[in-house]
Scaffold this motif. Sequence first.
Motif, PDB file in Angstrom:
ATOM      1  N   LEU A   1     -18.841  23.087 -36.279  1.00  0.00           N
ATOM      2  CA  LEU A   1     -18.147  24.362 -36.445  1.00  0.00           C
ATOM      3  C   LEU A   1     -16.641  24.129 -36.381  1.00  0.00           C
ATOM      4  O   LEU A   1     -16.064  23.982 -35.301  1.00  0.00           O
ATOM      5  N   LYS A   2     -16.011  24.027 -37.534  1.00  0.00           N
ATOM      6  CA  LYS A   2     -14.556  23.825 -37.638  1.00  0.00           C
ATOM      7  C   LYS A   2     -14.025  24.727 -38.721  1.00  0.00           C
ATOM      8  O   LYS A   2     -14.673  24.971 -39.738  1.00  0.00           O
ATOM      9  N   LEU A   3     -12.824  25.233 -38.510  1.00  0.00           N
ATOM     10  CA  LEU A   3     -12.176  26.115 -39.479  1.00  0.00           C
ATOM     11  C   LEU A   3     -11.030  25.411 -40.188  1.00  0.00           C
ATOM     12  O   LEU A   3     -10.198  26.089 -40.805  1.00  0.00           O
ATOM     13  N   HIS A   4     -10.959  24.111 -40.112  1.00  0.00           N
ATOM     14  CA  HIS A   4      -9.874  23.386 -40.800  1.00  0.00           C
ATOM     15  C   HIS A   4     -10.426  22.140 -41.451  1.00  0.00           C
ATOM     16  O   HIS A   4     -11.571  21.753 -41.212  1.00  0.00           O
TER      17      HIS A   4
END
Length: 394
Positions: free
Chosen positions: A391-394
Amino acid sequence: MDIIILGIYSFFVWLIFIKFKWLPWNIVSQVIVVTIPIIGLVTIILLLNIYTPSSSDVRTINYVVPIVPRVTGQVTEVPIEPNRPIKKGEVLFKIDPVPFEIAVKVAEAAVEEAKVALVTAEAGQRGLEFEVKNAQAKKAALGSQMALAKKRVDQFGQLAGAGAGRGADLETAQAELATLESEIAGAEAAESQVKQKLSALTAAGEIDTVAQAKAKIAKAEADLASAKYDLEGTVHYAPADGRVANLALRPGVRASQIPMAPVMSFIEDNDQWVVAFYRQNELRYVVPGNEAEIFLKTHPGKIIKCKVDSILWATAQGQMPISGNLPNTQAYGAPEQRIAVRLLIEPQDREMFLAAGVRGAGAIYTEHGTALHIMRKIFVRVSTKTDWFVLKLH
């Protein structure tokens, strides 16, 4: 797992109270229906944590050997690469050997020089012993001549007293006796002088010069061994199978034999520790030999079988400095330090590569509450599936 149990429980409640209406759906039944799962889940969770304790902090720990050169010098070669497997005995780096080769040659010359001095000293000792023997032989020969001379003096004296001999013969005999006495005195003085030199003997029966020469040989040979040892230290080998991370050593760097400044850190691959940390009240039933399962973030979905090797019953809070001062206790209680449990990986999973510092979780299955083991194993297997999600947003 809790959600699955609640779902099954809710399904049966719906069948009994709503679908078939076998029991009335009133306030009493509603309170009972809500209370039963709460009490049941709390009981199951408490028993699980006692009989099959789980840990969210499982780590792999490797021995790290600080590599410090035995000698100080300029690095000439670094044949290894960082983060690559290295076998025991492979060369890690080399130091310029020229200064140490010169030191070996100097030490070898000192050994030869000391050996020559020993030969000279032993020859001198043998010469003194020969002089003593010559002086003793000469004194013995003069003693025989002196006895004969004394006898002649007595004979000539008796003849001269009786008027049958000449006085000149008596005087000649007396002169010869005096000469022999003088020669004997000289021989005794020479023998005494040589014996005085030989009297300076060590416990080994050697003259001081010989003992000193042998001591110089021993020291020179020790210096030679030390020089060769330093020369061997210009090539540093891997102490075990492993790898070097963050390799910064390069040819031209001056490596120094300072323990606090290692040139690299060698990470051993063998004898890796797998440690799980538990709260102190979770280990009441854990004993060596218990079955255990762990899962690591580097191997999503993989269950690694283990067994309990030992419990490290020691923390920093158990160490009290021994001194004349009273212990400095804090005004508030320190947080409870956790207990480490060492796990041994089972043979079928030992060939798996586990990086040093890998984190994960796991559980231990004690000999009690075996009916709950299946539930904990389901929890472990469901938990390891979540490691697939990043779960990463970058």
